[in-house]
Design a protein around this motif. Structure first.
Motif, PDB file in Angstrom:
ATOM      1  N   GLU A  79       4.174  12.491  -1.320  1.00 37.16           N
ATOM      2  CA  GLU A  79       3.343  12.064  -2.182  1.00 37.16           C
ATOM      3  C   GLU A  79       3.344  10.474  -2.076  1.00 37.16           C
ATOM      4  OE1 GLU A  79       6.507  13.307  -2.733  1.00 37.16           O
ATOM      5  OE2 GLU A  79       7.124  12.430  -4.638  1.00 37.16           O
ATOM      6  N   TYR A  80       4.038   9.738  -1.369  1.00 43.43           N
ATOM      7  CA  TYR A  80       3.696   8.268  -0.805  1.00 43.43           C
ATOM      8  C   TYR A  80       3.228   8.172   0.475  1.00 43.43           C
ATOM      9  CZ  TYR A  80       6.440   8.000  -5.167  1.00 43.43           C
ATOM     10  OH  TYR A  80       7.041   8.392  -6.273  1.00 43.43           O
ATOM     11  N   GLY A  81       2.895   9.150   1.298  1.00 44.59           N
ATOM     12  CA  GLY A  81       2.322   9.094   2.670  1.00 44.59           C
ATOM     13  C   GLY A  81       1.327   8.016   2.899  1.00 44.59           C
ATOM     14  N   TYR A  82       0.321   7.932   1.862  1.00 44.03           N
ATOM     15  CA  TYR A  82      -0.825   7.230   1.961  1.00 44.03           C
ATOM     16  C   TYR A  82      -0.618   5.654   1.214  1.00 44.03           C
ATOM     17  CZ  TYR A  82      -1.664   8.517  -2.737  1.00 44.03           C
ATOM     18  OH  TYR A  82      -1.632   8.997  -4.072  1.00 44.03           O
ATOM     19  N   VAL A  83       0.487   5.598   0.499  1.00 41.37           N
ATOM     20  CA  VAL A  83       0.756   4.308  -0.291  1.00 41.37           C
ATOM     21  C   VAL A  83       1.156   3.301   0.609  1.00 41.37           C
ATOM     22  CG1 VAL A  83       1.678   3.372  -2.234  1.00 41.37           C
ATOM     23  CG2 VAL A  83       1.254   5.785  -2.222  1.00 41.37           C
ATOM     24  N   SER A  84       0.292   2.057   0.429  1.00 36.49           N
ATOM     25  CA  SER A  84       0.876   0.798   1.095  1.00 36.49           C
ATOM     26  C   SER A  84       0.650  -0.337   0.243  1.00 36.49           C
ATOM     27  CB  SER A  84       0.087   0.528   2.444  1.00 36.49           C
ATOM     28  OG  SER A  84      -1.356   0.384   2.242  1.00 36.49           O
ATOM     29  N   SER A  85       1.103  -1.424   0.271  1.00 34.42           N
ATOM     30  CA  SER A  85       0.801  -2.831  -0.212  1.00 34.42           C
ATOM     31  C   SER A  85      -0.669  -2.866   0.136  1.00 34.42           C
ATOM     32  CB  SER A  85       1.746  -3.702   0.086  1.00 34.42           C
ATOM     33  OG  SER A  85       3.114  -3.365  -0.014  1.00 34.42           O
ATOM     34  N   SER A  86      -1.070  -2.924   1.079  1.00 36.45           N
ATOM     35  CA  SER A  86      -2.438  -3.527   1.413  1.00 36.45           C
ATOM     36  C   SER A  86      -3.454  -2.609   0.667  1.00 36.45           C
ATOM     37  CB  SER A  86      -2.744  -3.363   2.912  1.00 36.45           C
ATOM     38  OG  SER A  86      -2.497  -2.217   3.620  1.00 36.45           O
ATOM     39  N   ILE A  87      -3.329  -1.131   0.799  1.00 35.23           N
ATOM     40  CA  ILE A  87      -3.977  -0.386  -0.310  1.00 35.23           C
ATOM     41  C   ILE A  87      -3.962  -0.761  -1.644  1.00 35.23           C
ATOM     42  CG2 ILE A  87      -4.368   2.031  -1.130  1.00 35.23           C
ATOM     43  CD1 ILE A  87      -5.125   2.341   1.614  1.00 35.23           C
ATOM     44  N   VAL A  88      -2.813  -0.912  -2.348  1.00 35.30           N
ATOM     45  CA  VAL A  88      -2.574  -1.298  -3.389  1.00 35.30           C
ATOM     46  C   VAL A  88      -3.587  -2.792  -3.886  1.00 35.30           C
ATOM     47  CG1 VAL A  88      -1.122  -2.281  -5.302  1.00 35.30           C
ATOM     48  CG2 VAL A  88      -0.627   0.144  -3.937  1.00 35.30           C
ATOM     49  N   ARG A  89      -3.304  -3.584  -3.063  1.00 34.62           N
ATOM     50  CA  ARG A  89      -3.821  -4.762  -3.348  1.00 34.62           C
ATOM     51  C   ARG A  89      -5.397  -4.678  -3.273  1.00 34.62           C
ATOM     52  NH1 ARG A  89      -0.425  -6.688   0.536  1.00 34.62           N
ATOM     53  NH2 ARG A  89      -2.074  -6.924   1.972  1.00 34.62           N
ATOM     54  N   GLU A  90      -6.016  -4.108  -2.331  1.00 35.03           N
ATOM     55  CA  GLU A  90      -7.279  -3.571  -2.153  1.00 35.03           C
ATOM     56  C   GLU A  90      -7.922  -3.066  -3.321  1.00 35.03           C
ATOM     57  OE1 GLU A  90      -8.532  -1.919   1.618  1.00 35.03           O
ATOM     58  OE2 GLU A  90     -10.460  -1.815   1.153  1.00 35.03           O
ATOM     59  N   ILE A  91      -7.449  -1.791  -3.729  1.00 32.42           N
ATOM     60  CA  ILE A  91      -8.133  -1.147  -4.591  1.00 32.42           C
ATOM     61  C   ILE A  91      -7.974  -1.857  -6.073  1.00 32.42           C
ATOM     62  CG2 ILE A  91      -8.223   1.057  -3.371  1.00 32.42           C
ATOM     63  CD1 ILE A  91      -6.042   2.170  -4.879  1.00 32.42           C
ATOM     64  N   SER A  92      -6.804  -2.333  -6.136  1.00 32.78           N
ATOM     65  CA  SER A  92      -6.518  -3.168  -7.553  1.00 32.78           C
ATOM     66  C   SER A  92      -7.503  -4.339  -7.754  1.00 32.78           C
ATOM     67  CB  SER A  92      -5.058  -3.705  -7.451  1.00 32.78           C
ATOM     68  OG  SER A  92      -4.761  -4.468  -8.721  1.00 32.78           O
ATOM     69  N   SER A  93      -7.704  -5.001  -6.605  1.00 34.53           N
ATOM     70  CA  SER A  93      -8.627  -6.135  -6.559  1.00 34.53           C
ATOM     71  C   SER A  93      -9.987  -5.543  -6.928  1.00 34.53           C
ATOM     72  CB  SER A  93      -8.609  -6.958  -5.195  1.00 34.53           C
ATOM     73  OG  SER A  93      -9.361  -6.435  -4.337  1.00 34.53           O
ATOM     74  N   LYS A 112      14.304   1.800   7.336  1.00 35.05           N
ATOM     75  CA  LYS A 112      12.766   1.631   7.076  1.00 35.05           C
ATOM     76  C   LYS A 112      12.117   2.882   6.802  1.00 35.05           C
ATOM     77  CE  LYS A 112      10.310  -1.908   7.954  1.00 35.05           C
ATOM     78  NZ  LYS A 112       9.400  -2.825   8.757  1.00 35.05           N
ATOM     79  N   GLY A 113      10.905   3.092   6.229  1.00 35.86           N
ATOM     80  CA  GLY A 113      10.164   4.312   5.847  1.00 35.86           C
ATOM     81  C   GLY A 113       9.180   4.480   6.889  1.00 35.86           C
ATOM     82  N   LEU A 114       9.263   5.598   7.300  1.00 35.10           N
ATOM     83  CA  LEU A 114       7.777   6.030   8.133  1.00 35.10           C
ATOM     84  C   LEU A 114       7.072   7.034   7.649  1.00 35.10           C
ATOM     85  CD1 LEU A 114       9.516   6.900  11.672  1.00 35.10           C
ATOM     86  CD2 LEU A 114       8.416   4.766  11.050  1.00 35.10           C
ATOM     87  N   ARG A 115       5.722   6.346   7.600  1.00 33.62           N
ATOM     88  CA  ARG A 115       4.695   7.311   6.926  1.00 33.62           C
ATOM     89  C   ARG A 115       3.991   8.102   8.113  1.00 33.62           C
ATOM     90  NH1 ARG A 115       2.435   2.200   4.120  1.00 33.62           N
ATOM     91  NH2 ARG A 115       2.865   1.787   6.060  1.00 33.62           N
ATOM     92  N   ALA A 116       2.981   7.336   8.995  1.00 32.03           N
ATOM     93  CA  ALA A 116       2.451   8.291  10.118  1.00 32.03           C
ATOM     94  C   ALA A 116       2.730   7.736  11.299  1.00 32.03           C
ATOM     95  CB  ALA A 116       0.783   7.773   9.624  1.00 32.03           C
ATOM     96  N   MET A 117       1.999   8.331  12.406  1.00 30.13           N
ATOM     97  CA  MET A 117       2.387   7.651  13.853  1.00 30.13           C
ATOM     98  C   MET A 117       1.887   6.506  13.951  1.00 30.13           C
ATOM     99  SD  MET A 117       3.432  10.332  15.349  1.00 30.13           S
ATOM    100  CE  MET A 117       3.291   9.651  17.080  1.00 30.13           C
ATOM    101  N   THR A 118       0.978   5.817  13.180  1.00 32.23           N
ATOM    102  CA  THR A 118       0.693   4.579  13.371  1.00 32.23           C
ATOM    103  C   THR A 118       1.844   3.550  13.020  1.00 32.23           C
ATOM    104  OG1 THR A 118      -0.372   4.610  11.216  1.00 32.23           O
ATOM    105  CG2 THR A 118      -1.691   4.505  12.785  1.00 32.23           C
ATOM    106  N   ASP A 119       2.661   4.005  11.881  1.00 31.64           N
ATOM    107  CA  ASP A 119       4.007   3.201  11.443  1.00 31.64           C
ATOM    108  C   ASP A 119       4.851   3.223  12.637  1.00 31.64           C
ATOM    109  OD1 ASP A 119       3.109   2.532   9.008  1.00 31.64           O
ATOM    110  OD2 ASP A 119       4.346   3.991   8.051  1.00 31.64           O
TER     111      ASP A 119
END
Ligand code: PNS
Length: 171
Positions: free
Chosen positions: A132-146, A97-104
């Motif tokens: 470059e992908y530290g802030y990228v998540s599926s939820s961010i993608v869905r939210e801003i795309s919508s 699995k990938g780890l981005r931040a402490m919350t992950d």
């Protein structure tokens, strides 16, 4: 306890939808291990609501992306039920699995502990997300795309097309 060498790993997730951050983790797992299977969960991990894309669509999008990358050797399989059971059935010795931040970290640590309790022979392996992908998540993608924002720099081209079909083209 002696653990045998890991030659097959599973990269699990909800992938709703797959992002460039996920792809980075999958492709790095492919560099590190001889055999990689992406396991697409039927249920959504951190959210209460249902997924935006169906299990079939999420699986298909990852397969399309891997073909475009020339990585047909990576298997993509949908699953429901326990991840440790999926790994057992497929003969995988590790989960990547990938780890981005402490919350992950807190969330992933809890899952790794639980998986280790259920299947002590299974290794949990973490890769740090590329900056470059530290802030990228599926939820961010869905939210801003919508909200009509262009997400073409965050997802593979085929996923971008599906998001535009779903939410409309960016304004
Ligand atoms: O994309 P996510 O939300 O990080 O993926 C989480 C996922 C699907 C890997 C996790 O929820 C999972 O393993 N689900 C299968 C059910 C299971 O095995 N639960 C126990 C470990 S948390």
């Amino acid at each position: 306890m002696n653990k045998s060498q890991v030659d097959h790993v599973v990269v699990p997730g909800t992938f709703d939808p797959v992002t460039l951050g996920h792809m980075d983790v999958i492709l790095r797992a492919r560099r590190l291990f001889p055999r990689v299977t992406v396991a697409v969960a039927a249920s959504v991990g951190k959210r209460g609501s249902g997924p935006t894309f169906s299990l079939d669509q999420r699986t298909q999008m990852i397969r399309e992306t891997l073909v475009a990358e020339g990585c047909e050797d990576v298997a993509v399989e949908p699953f429901s039920g326990l991840l440790v059971e999926f790994c057992r059935v497929h003969g995988a010795g590790g989960v990547v699995k990938g780890l981005r931040a402490m919350t992950d970290f807190e969330y992933e640590m809890q899952q790794a502990d639980l998986n280790s309790h259920l299947a002590p022979e299974l290794e949990s392996i973490f890769v740090m997300s590329s900056p470059e992908y530290g802030y990228v998540s599926s939820s961010i993608v869905r939210e801003i795309s919508s909200m009509g924002c262009d997400v073409s720099s965050l997802v593979p081209p085929n996923v971008n097309r599906r998001l535009m079909e779903r939410f409309g083209s960016p304004s």
